[in-house]
Design a protein around this motif. Structure first.
Motif, PDB file in Angstrom:
ATOM      1  N   TYR A 290      35.707  87.293  16.881  1.00 15.01           N
ATOM      2  CA  TYR A 290      36.939  86.669  16.411  1.00 15.01           C
ATOM      3  C   TYR A 290      38.016  86.797  17.479  1.00 15.01           C
ATOM      4  O   TYR A 290      38.342  87.902  17.918  1.00 15.01           O
ATOM      5  CB  TYR A 290      37.435  87.337  15.124  1.00 15.01           C
ATOM      6  CG  TYR A 290      36.586  87.069  13.905  1.00 15.01           C
ATOM      7  CD1 TYR A 290      36.956  86.107  12.976  1.00 15.01           C
ATOM      8  CD2 TYR A 290      35.408  87.786  13.684  1.00 15.01           C
ATOM      9  CE1 TYR A 290      36.180  85.859  11.852  1.00 15.01           C
ATOM     10  CE2 TYR A 290      34.625  87.551  12.564  1.00 15.01           C
ATOM     11  CZ  TYR A 290      35.020  86.580  11.655  1.00 15.01           C
ATOM     12  OH  TYR A 290      34.244  86.341  10.546  1.00 15.01           O
ATOM     13  N   SER A 291      38.601  85.654  17.876  1.00 15.65           N
ATOM     14  CA  SER A 291      39.723  85.674  18.817  1.00 15.65           C
ATOM     15  C   SER A 291      41.010  86.030  18.066  1.00 15.65           C
ATOM     16  O   SER A 291      41.031  86.081  16.832  1.00 15.65           O
ATOM     17  CB  SER A 291      39.873  84.305  19.480  1.00 15.65           C
ATOM     18  OG  SER A 291      40.248  83.328  18.515  1.00 15.65           O
ATOM     19  N   ILE A 292      42.085  86.243  18.816  1.00 15.38           N
ATOM     20  CA  ILE A 292      43.375  86.566  18.193  1.00 15.38           C
ATOM     21  C   ILE A 292      43.821  85.431  17.274  1.00 15.38           C
ATOM     22  O   ILE A 292      44.318  85.669  16.164  1.00 15.38           O
ATOM     23  CB  ILE A 292      44.439  86.833  19.280  1.00 15.38           C
ATOM     24  CG1 ILE A 292      44.078  88.097  20.072  1.00 15.38           C
ATOM     25  CG2 ILE A 292      45.829  86.985  18.651  1.00 15.38           C
ATOM     26  CD1 ILE A 292      44.986  88.369  21.252  1.00 15.38           C
ATOM     27  N   ILE A 293      43.613  84.193  17.715  1.00 18.89           N
ATOM     28  CA  ILE A 293      44.007  83.030  16.903  1.00 18.89           C
ATOM     29  C   ILE A 293      43.186  82.978  15.614  1.00 18.89           C
ATOM     30  O   ILE A 293      43.724  82.733  14.523  1.00 18.89           O
ATOM     31  CB  ILE A 293      43.833  81.722  17.710  1.00 18.89           C
ATOM     32  CG1 ILE A 293      44.813  81.692  18.884  1.00 18.89           C
ATOM     33  CG2 ILE A 293      44.027  80.503  16.810  1.00 18.89           C
ATOM     34  CD1 ILE A 293      44.635  80.512  19.811  1.00 18.89           C
ATOM     35  N   GLU A 294      41.886  83.253  15.723  1.00 20.08           N
ATOM     36  CA  GLU A 294      41.017  83.224  14.539  1.00 20.08           C
ATOM     37  C   GLU A 294      41.372  84.331  13.553  1.00 20.08           C
ATOM     38  O   GLU A 294      41.337  84.110  12.335  1.00 20.08           O
ATOM     39  CB  GLU A 294      39.547  83.341  14.971  1.00 20.08           C
ATOM     40  CG  GLU A 294      39.012  82.081  15.638  1.00 20.08           C
ATOM     41  CD  GLU A 294      37.635  82.270  16.230  1.00 20.08           C
ATOM     42  OE1 GLU A 294      36.856  81.297  16.240  1.00 20.08           O
ATOM     43  OE2 GLU A 294      37.339  83.389  16.707  1.00 20.08           O
ATOM     44  N   VAL A 295      41.728  85.508  14.053  1.00 17.00           N
ATOM     45  CA  VAL A 295      42.146  86.600  13.172  1.00 17.00           C
ATOM     46  C   VAL A 295      43.455  86.233  12.472  1.00 17.00           C
ATOM     47  O   VAL A 295      43.646  86.501  11.274  1.00 17.00           O
ATOM     48  CB  VAL A 295      42.309  87.914  13.959  1.00 17.00           C
ATOM     49  CG1 VAL A 295      42.926  89.006  13.081  1.00 17.00           C
ATOM     50  CG2 VAL A 295      40.954  88.388  14.491  1.00 17.00           C
ATOM     51  N   THR A 296      44.375  85.590  13.207  1.00 19.57           N
ATOM     52  CA  THR A 296      45.641  85.151  12.621  1.00 19.57           C
ATOM     53  C   THR A 296      45.413  84.121  11.514  1.00 19.57           C
ATOM     54  O   THR A 296      45.995  84.218  10.424  1.00 19.57           O
ATOM     55  CB  THR A 296      46.561  84.553  13.703  1.00 19.57           C
ATOM     56  OG1 THR A 296      46.768  85.511  14.737  1.00 19.57           O
ATOM     57  CG2 THR A 296      47.905  84.155  13.114  1.00 19.57           C
ATOM     58  N   LEU A 297      44.535  83.145  11.775  1.00 20.02           N
ATOM     59  CA  LEU A 297      44.213  82.132  10.764  1.00 20.02           C
ATOM     60  C   LEU A 297      43.538  82.765   9.553  1.00 20.02           C
ATOM     61  O   LEU A 297      43.760  82.343   8.413  1.00 20.02           O
ATOM     62  CB  LEU A 297      43.309  81.051  11.372  1.00 20.02           C
ATOM     63  CG  LEU A 297      43.972  80.129  12.391  1.00 20.02           C
ATOM     64  CD1 LEU A 297      42.925  79.203  13.024  1.00 20.02           C
ATOM     65  CD2 LEU A 297      45.069  79.294  11.741  1.00 20.02           C
ATOM     66  N   TYR A 298      42.728  83.783   9.801  1.00 18.32           N
ATOM     67  CA  TYR A 298      42.067  84.532   8.715  1.00 18.32           C
ATOM     68  C   TYR A 298      43.125  85.152   7.804  1.00 18.32           C
ATOM     69  O   TYR A 298      43.024  85.097   6.573  1.00 18.32           O
ATOM     70  CB  TYR A 298      41.172  85.603   9.335  1.00 18.32           C
ATOM     71  CG  TYR A 298      40.298  86.353   8.361  1.00 18.32           C
ATOM     72  CD1 TYR A 298      39.053  85.865   8.006  1.00 18.32           C
ATOM     73  CD2 TYR A 298      40.707  87.572   7.814  1.00 18.32           C
ATOM     74  CE1 TYR A 298      38.226  86.563   7.128  1.00 18.32           C
ATOM     75  CE2 TYR A 298      39.901  88.276   6.937  1.00 18.32           C
ATOM     76  CZ  TYR A 298      38.663  87.760   6.597  1.00 18.32           C
ATOM     77  OH  TYR A 298      37.856  88.444   5.726  1.00 18.32           O
ATOM     78  N   LEU A 362      39.617  94.032  11.452  1.00 19.83           N
ATOM     79  CA  LEU A 362      39.479  93.100  12.579  1.00 19.83           C
ATOM     80  C   LEU A 362      40.598  93.306  13.603  1.00 19.83           C
ATOM     81  O   LEU A 362      40.360  93.260  14.810  1.00 19.83           O
ATOM     82  CB  LEU A 362      39.502  91.651  12.077  1.00 19.83           C
ATOM     83  CG  LEU A 362      38.233  91.136  11.384  1.00 19.83           C
ATOM     84  CD1 LEU A 362      38.485  89.777  10.745  1.00 19.83           C
ATOM     85  CD2 LEU A 362      37.072  91.052  12.375  1.00 19.83           C
ATOM     86  N   ILE A 363      41.824  93.522  13.121  1.00 20.85           N
ATOM     87  CA  ILE A 363      42.940  93.791  14.034  1.00 20.85           C
ATOM     88  C   ILE A 363      42.674  95.063  14.840  1.00 20.85           C
ATOM     89  O   ILE A 363      43.023  95.157  16.022  1.00 20.85           O
ATOM     90  CB  ILE A 363      44.273  93.909  13.259  1.00 20.85           C
ATOM     91  CG1 ILE A 363      44.633  92.563  12.630  1.00 20.85           C
ATOM     92  CG2 ILE A 363      45.407  94.369  14.174  1.00 20.85           C
ATOM     93  CD1 ILE A 363      45.867  92.609  11.752  1.00 20.85           C
ATOM     94  N   ALA A 364      42.014  96.034  14.210  1.00 18.80           N
ATOM     95  CA  ALA A 364      41.676  97.290  14.892  1.00 18.80           C
ATOM     96  C   ALA A 364      40.477  97.144  15.819  1.00 18.80           C
ATOM     97  O   ALA A 364      40.104  98.105  16.504  1.00 18.80           O
ATOM     98  CB  ALA A 364      41.398  98.378  13.860  1.00 18.80           C
ATOM     99  N   GLY A 365      39.834  95.966  15.855  1.00 14.93           N
ATOM    100  CA  GLY A 365      38.704  95.736  16.751  1.00 14.93           C
ATOM    101  C   GLY A 365      37.358  96.017  16.136  1.00 14.93           C
ATOM    102  O   GLY A 365      36.349  96.054  16.835  1.00 14.93           O
TER     103      GLY A 365
END
Length: 538
Positions: A290-298, A362-365
């Motif tokens: 998951y990219s940063i953009i994909e995590v944000t959209l999530y 996910l934000i934590a990796g």
């Protein structure tokens, strides 16, 4: 030759046209059904709100409508959202900054997350974290000492099941039971009962044990074959299954990594559940799927889901009907609508809870398996339903229980063991055991029919049509059985089962039952069209 081609094209065009007509009729029926359900649900909520428990002042509409917060789990989660978001925001910010600043790998990150998670647990459980530490340490020693023994699996399961039972029976072991000198610690037991959260810790302790046990053996996982079939791995990334199946180095099975895994803050309360191997791998190298953009959209999709839940609980008081036992005063049609609404409420509730914690992970990796990958209204058989409800738990069960029990070779026997474990893992209640055994009872015919269907090959158009219609009819029966099992397990209990059957065997009830089966038949056919459309897009 040309004549044959033309005939084939004509048949294809005719079939396509028939499918479009069928789809149009199915969609029109679905629109009519949901229009009827929404209108009837609004009337029921308006006429019976004064008799319902768990309604509180709301904030939507003018004047504000009452809000259904009768579900304790949802009420607690909703009320604690601001403080949870603040805590996880601070934790993930600290973890990500330290990872980049000090270039921390598995050992450094496990120590950091252990420190942060213990702060979190101290607030949740207070002095009761001593029980978590003692039981987890005993499990760690058992694994390290007996991992290569032939009877290791038996020891691991017995140890964890005994504590699963004892934690519930003795309600978290009051300190006063260990002597008057420890009684004062009962005043510092935190804000959340530790033995409720410990159910997830038990799953993680078993995962650590098995992963360490299998690390001493040759892996049977065919990595090359998997990469050929997996679109994620083909792109150069590592999917969750690779991280889970690939054995980590024996030196990574340390007490710090183990305890960090057990109490990892973003996933501690409710999951999703992940294996030890995948957790430690991502401590070493953060997830890349998951990219940063994909995590944000999530996260934004989650906010949209929360908005739907707020709208639902302000308009429809499904769960309040269930907890108030007011459904006993309703007609069979209204019972069906409330029961259907309760299942959709439960789905959306768990969808929001599980995805919220996965979002912070996910934000934590750390990528954990997704729960609720499909909508509850897009599952027409029991196997599909359980794979797509608590999906991470299903993956855990397959890896650590189903396969060790013999897998598909003993499938009909295994489901009874698995669902009994799932029931007692949730809680020691007869209604949950009733739910588990009813589900198994409904599961057996489905497995037998699937086995027969796999052996049957539809050769002509007529056989294909009949086979599809039989599958749709089977789906309607399965969804009805699934509703009954969940109503018994989570709403009316086993004592209400005979009452429910008597209601639907009455003259009016039989008409409603026919309407239910027709509706679920239509729903199953719609699911077939959705599945066909997805296959064409691939």
């Amino acid at each position: 030759m040309d004549t044959n081609k033309n005939n084939s094209k004509s048949k294809s065009r005719l079939k396509l046209k028939q499918n479009k007509v069928e789809l149009l009729l199915l969609v029109l029926y679905a629109i009519g059904f949901y229009t009827f359900c929404i209108r009837r649900s609004l009337l029921l909520s308006r006429d019976h709100f004064s008799k319902l428990r768990g309604l509180r002042d709301g904030w939507l509409f003018s004047p504000p409508r009452l809000n259904d917060v009768s579900d304790e789990q949802w009420r607690n989660f909703r009320s604690n959202l601001p403080i949870l978001s603040l805590v996880f925001g601070i934790f993930t910010l600290i973890a990500n900054i330290c990872r980049k600043l000090f270039r921390l790998r598995a050992r450094g990150m496990s120590t950091l997350w252990l420190f942060l998670s213990l702060i979190y647990l101290s607030y949740l459980h207070g002095a009761s974290i001593l029980f978590i530490f003692l039981i987890a340490t005993a499990n760690f020693l058992l694994v390290k000492i007996f991992a290569q023994a032939k009877y290791f699996a038996f020891l691991l399961w017995m140890f964890n099941i005994v504590f699963l039972f004892c934690n519930r029976i003795y309600e978290g072991y009051p300190f006063s039971k260990f002597g008057a000198q420890w009684e004062y610690l009962d005043n510092f037991r935190g804000t959340f009962r530790w033995h409720i959260c410990f159910n997830f810790v038990v799953l993680r302790m078993i995962s650590f044990g098995y992963d360490y046990h299998w690390a001493h053996q040759d892996s049977h996982f065919d990595k090359e074959k998997h990469i050929q079939r997996c679109n994620v791995c083909k792109s150069g990334k590592n999917c969750y299954q690779i991280l889970q199946e690939r054995n980590v180095h024996l030196n990574d099975y340390t007490f710090t990594a183990y305890f960090s895994y057990l109490v990892f803050a973003p996933l501690y309360i409710a999951g999703p559940i992940m294996s030890f191997n995948s957790f430690v791998s991502q401590l070493d190298v953060p997830q890349t799927q998951y990219s940063i953009i994909e995590v944000t959209l999530y996260g934004l999709r989650w906010v949209f889901g929360l908005s739907l839940m707020e709208l639902m609980t302000h308009l429809f008081y499904f769960n309040a009907f269930a907890v108030s036992a007011s459904w006993k005063m309703l007609s069979p049609m209204d019972i069906f609508i409330i029961g259907y609404g309760v299942i959709n409420f439960m789905w959306l509730k768990f969808f929001l809870i599980w995805r919220y914690f996965r979002f912070w992970s996910l934000i934590a990796g750390i990528e954990a398996p997704e729960n609720m990958p499909k909508c509850v209204n897009n599952c027409h058989n029991l196997e599909s339903f359980w794979k797509n409800w608590h999906a991470s738990f299903n993956k855990w069960i397959v890896r650590y229980l189903y396969i060790p029990l013999g897998g598909s070779q003993r499938k009909l026997l295994n489901i009874w063991v698995i669902f009994t474990f799932v029931a007692v893992w949730h809680d020691l209640e007869w209604k949950l055991l009733s739910w588990a055994w009813l589900t198994c009872l409904f599961f057996v015919p489905e497995l037998l029919v699937k086995s027969a269907a796999n052996a049957f090959q539809a050769k002509g158009a007529l056989e294909g049509f009949l086979f599809r219609e039989l599958r749709a009819a089977g789906g309607a029966i399965t969804i009805t059985c699934l509703m009954v099992a969940n109503l018994v397990g989570y709403v009316i209990g086993p004592s209400g089962f005979s009452w429910l059957i008597s209601q639907f065997l009455s003259k009016e009830g039989l008409r409603v039952l026919g309407f239910m089966l027709l509706t679920f038949y239509v729903g199953t056919k719609l699911m077939f069209h959705i599945s066909d459309a997805k296959q064409r897009m691939q």
